[in-house]
Design a protein around this motif. Structure first.
Motif, PDB file in Angstrom:
ATOM      1  N   HIS A  60      46.848 -38.885  23.149  1.00 54.69           N
ATOM      2  CA  HIS A  60      45.718 -38.988  24.066  1.00 54.69           C
ATOM      3  C   HIS A  60      44.397 -39.012  23.301  1.00 54.69           C
ATOM      4  N   ALA A  61      44.336 -38.337  22.139  1.00 54.87           N
ATOM      5  CA  ALA A  61      43.114 -38.381  21.338  1.00 54.87           C
ATOM      6  C   ALA A  61      42.828 -39.811  20.872  1.00 54.87           C
ATOM      7  N   SER A  62      43.870 -40.532  20.460  1.00 56.43           N
ATOM      8  CA  SER A  62      43.652 -41.912  20.026  1.00 56.43           C
ATOM      9  C   SER A  62      43.320 -42.814  21.205  1.00 56.43           C
ATOM     10  N   LEU A  63      43.854 -42.505  22.394  1.00 50.98           N
ATOM     11  CA  LEU A  63      43.505 -43.278  23.583  1.00 50.98           C
ATOM     12  C   LEU A  63      42.039 -43.082  23.949  1.00 50.98           C
ATOM     13  N   VAL A  64      41.537 -41.858  23.793  1.00 52.58           N
ATOM     14  CA  VAL A  64      40.109 -41.603  24.021  1.00 52.58           C
ATOM     15  C   VAL A  64      39.278 -42.435  23.060  1.00 52.58           C
ATOM     16  N   GLY A  65      39.654 -42.424  21.776  1.00 50.80           N
ATOM     17  CA  GLY A  65      38.916 -43.202  20.793  1.00 50.80           C
ATOM     18  C   GLY A  65      38.936 -44.689  21.085  1.00 50.80           C
ATOM     19  N   GLN A 124      37.673 -41.858  16.224  1.00 52.58           N
ATOM     20  CA  GLN A 124      38.794 -41.933  15.291  1.00 52.58           C
ATOM     21  C   GLN A 124      40.004 -41.139  15.770  1.00 52.58           C
ATOM     22  N   GLY A 125      39.898 -40.515  16.935  1.00 48.19           N
ATOM     23  CA  GLY A 125      41.031 -39.768  17.471  1.00 48.19           C
ATOM     24  C   GLY A 125      41.285 -38.459  16.760  1.00 48.19           C
ATOM     25  N   ARG A 126      40.240 -37.870  16.176  1.00 48.65           N
ATOM     26  CA  ARG A 126      40.420 -36.625  15.434  1.00 48.65           C
ATOM     27  C   ARG A 126      39.962 -35.402  16.221  1.00 48.65           C
ATOM     28  N   ASP A 127      39.462 -35.608  17.446  1.00 47.60           N
ATOM     29  CA  ASP A 127      39.139 -34.474  18.313  1.00 47.60           C
ATOM     30  C   ASP A 127      40.062 -34.548  19.520  1.00 47.60           C
ATOM     31  N   HIS A 128      40.834 -33.506  19.736  1.00 48.82           N
ATOM     32  CA  HIS A 128      41.925 -33.604  20.700  1.00 48.82           C
ATOM     33  C   HIS A 128      41.524 -33.303  22.138  1.00 48.82           C
ATOM     34  N   GLN A 129      40.451 -32.564  22.355  1.00 49.12           N
ATOM     35  CA  GLN A 129      40.135 -32.204  23.736  1.00 49.12           C
ATOM     36  C   GLN A 129      38.638 -31.938  23.910  1.00 49.12           C
ATOM     37  N   PRO A 130      37.830 -32.982  24.006  1.00 45.99           N
ATOM     38  CA  PRO A 130      36.399 -32.779  24.256  1.00 45.99           C
ATOM     39  C   PRO A 130      36.190 -32.073  25.589  1.00 45.99           C
ATOM     40  N   SER A 131      35.155 -31.272  25.655  1.00 45.98           N
ATOM     41  CA  SER A 131      34.879 -30.514  26.868  1.00 45.98           C
ATOM     42  C   SER A 131      34.465 -31.439  28.006  1.00 45.98           C
ATOM     43  N   ASP A 132      34.508 -30.916  29.214  1.00 45.26           N
ATOM     44  CA  ASP A 132      34.110 -31.714  30.367  1.00 45.26           C
ATOM     45  C   ASP A 132      32.642 -32.088  30.275  1.00 45.26           C
ATOM     46  N   GLN A 133      31.823 -31.194  29.721  1.00 42.79           N
ATOM     47  CA  GLN A 133      30.399 -31.507  29.559  1.00 42.79           C
ATOM     48  C   GLN A 133      30.206 -32.688  28.619  1.00 42.79           C
ATOM     49  N   VAL A 134      30.977 -32.726  27.515  1.00 40.77           N
ATOM     50  CA  VAL A 134      30.882 -33.849  26.582  1.00 40.77           C
ATOM     51  C   VAL A 134      31.323 -35.138  27.259  1.00 40.77           C
ATOM     52  N   ALA A 142      26.907 -45.616  30.340  1.00 43.77           N
ATOM     53  CA  ALA A 142      26.637 -46.177  31.670  1.00 43.77           C
ATOM     54  C   ALA A 142      27.922 -46.350  32.487  1.00 43.77           C
ATOM     55  N   LEU A 143      28.818 -45.366  32.407  1.00 41.62           N
ATOM     56  CA  LEU A 143      30.067 -45.425  33.150  1.00 41.62           C
ATOM     57  C   LEU A 143      29.845 -44.975  34.589  1.00 41.62           C
ATOM     58  N   ASP A 144      30.569 -45.588  35.522  1.00 41.87           N
ATOM     59  CA  ASP A 144      30.496 -45.130  36.897  1.00 41.87           C
ATOM     60  C   ASP A 144      31.443 -43.942  37.099  1.00 41.87           C
ATOM     61  N   GLU A 145      31.490 -43.406  38.318  1.00 48.09           N
ATOM     62  CA  GLU A 145      32.275 -42.207  38.583  1.00 48.09           C
ATOM     63  C   GLU A 145      33.761 -42.416  38.315  1.00 48.09           C
ATOM     64  N   VAL A 146      34.266 -43.598  38.644  1.00 52.61           N
ATOM     65  CA  VAL A 146      35.681 -43.878  38.430  1.00 52.61           C
ATOM     66  C   VAL A 146      35.992 -43.901  36.937  1.00 52.61           C
ATOM     67  N   ALA A 147      35.122 -44.534  36.156  1.00 56.13           N
ATOM     68  CA  ALA A 147      35.344 -44.613  34.716  1.00 56.13           C
ATOM     69  C   ALA A 147      35.236 -43.245  34.055  1.00 56.13           C
ATOM     70  N   VAL A 148      34.320 -42.401  34.532  1.00 55.42           N
ATOM     71  CA  VAL A 148      34.213 -41.035  33.995  1.00 55.42           C
ATOM     72  C   VAL A 148      35.477 -40.248  34.315  1.00 55.42           C
ATOM     73  N   ALA A 149      35.985 -40.414  35.531  1.00 53.08           N
ATOM     74  CA  ALA A 149      37.226 -39.725  35.905  1.00 53.08           C
ATOM     75  C   ALA A 149      38.380 -40.176  35.012  1.00 53.08           C
ATOM     76  N   TYR A 150      38.408 -41.453  34.680  1.00 54.50           N
ATOM     77  CA  TYR A 150      39.457 -41.963  33.800  1.00 54.50           C
ATOM     78  C   TYR A 150      39.321 -41.386  32.396  1.00 54.50           C
ATOM     79  N   LEU A 151      38.097 -41.346  31.873  1.00 50.75           N
ATOM     80  CA  LEU A 151      37.868 -40.766  30.549  1.00 50.75           C
ATOM     81  C   LEU A 151      38.260 -39.293  30.540  1.00 50.75           C
ATOM     82  N   ARG A 201      40.529 -37.921  32.367  1.00 55.22           N
ATOM     83  CA  ARG A 201      41.995 -37.853  32.392  1.00 55.22           C
ATOM     84  C   ARG A 201      42.587 -38.120  31.016  1.00 55.22           C
ATOM     85  N   LEU A 202      41.993 -39.054  30.274  1.00 59.50           N
ATOM     86  CA  LEU A 202      42.463 -39.312  28.914  1.00 59.50           C
ATOM     87  C   LEU A 202      42.210 -38.112  28.009  1.00 59.50           C
TER      88      LEU A 202
END
Length: 282
Positions: A4-9, A58-68, A77-86, A88-89
């Protein structure tokens, strides 16, 4: 299988490339060479260090906080749906998604479809596979029959020729799949892999990492032997059935679609075999 870290990256890189300076209130300097935003620009807009943002990409941080996550959403400039997806990742549910028995065996689903025998109704899962349908939906189009996949149908020549705005429609469906799909699901990996290899347009659309949720709209179905018919549709979440939605189709009174639905309803009611030449004239 990617973490999931690499998916976030991967998601952050894709969205950074697509976000332009003007989208987030930055000036565009002359001779700018990057496709979208620079990493340092995203980090500054999000209020985090450039080093930390690099670790995320680079996928080296495994769980950024919700604030981040929220700050990154604002920076890109993500909308609410895109933020929810991020989100979830970045913070996936514990364990794999549980899948129950086949929808065809669920009494509640079958009762729901039976009650809506007057309109086409079918159920899709989070892979856009049709897992249940009523008789009217199955008679209307093979794409609504159990075992069909709505995304695969969109990338056939039939739908390419049917939709005058096919590219936009296909991009919307790709975005719906990405929002709904579990990236760790082998079925999703196979589906995306096959389409990416066989269709360059799909590969380009998937690489954009767009996500959307649609609950209503219009669609065009190729109904044999009558031709193209436009319908209105509504997509309803099924409480208690993870990942399943029921799709309902409507045709305005007096429209060609309404006449075809009336004809098919009569055929089903009398148990007729192959379709005839067309709707009966009143």
């Amino acid at each position: 299988m990617p973490s999931h870290a690499s998916l976030v990256g991967e998601y952050l890189r894709a969205r950074r490339d697509l976000t332009q300076p003007e989208d987030v209130g930055l000036p565009r300097e002359p001779n700018r060479r990057v496709r979208g935003l620079r990493r340092e620009e995203v980090a500054t807009l999000a209020g985090i260090s450039a080093e930390y943002y690099l670790r995320l990409e680079q996928g080296r941080d495994h769980q950024p906080s919700d604030q981040v996550v929220l700050c990154l959403g604002r920076a890109l400039a993500l909308d609410e749906v895109a933020v929810a997806y991020l989100r979830r990742l970045a913070r996936p549910p514990f364990g794999p998604r549980r899948r129950g028995r086949s929808a065809a065996d669920e009494p509640a689903i079958q009762r729901l479809l039976a009650r809506r025998s007057d309109i086409p109704a079918f159920v899709v899962d989070d892979r856009l596979d049709v897992v249940a349908s009523n008789a009217l939906a199955a008679a209307l189009s093979p794409s609504m029959q159990v075992g069909a996949n709505r995304l695969l149908r969109m990338f056939t020549e039939v739908d390419r020729d049917t939709y005058p705005d096919w590219h936009r429609r296909a991009q919307e469906m790709v975005a719906v799949l990405r929002m709904r799909a579990d990236p760790e699901d082998p079925r999703i990996q196979d589906l995306v892999g096959r389409l990416s290899i066989g269709d360059g347009t799909f590969a380009d659309m998937w690489a954009r990492h767009e996500v959307h949720v649609y609950t209503s709209g219009t669609c065009i179905e190729q109904v044999e032997p009558f031709g193209s018919m436009e319908f209105e549709w509504e997509d309803l979440v099924m409480p208690g059935h993870d990942g399943l939605t029921v799709n309902l189709l409507y045709a305005p009174p007096g429209s060609p679609g309404a006449a075809v639905l009336a004809y098919l309803t009569e055929v089903i009611a009398v148990g007729a075999g192959p379709l005839g030449a067309g709707p009966r004239e009143g």
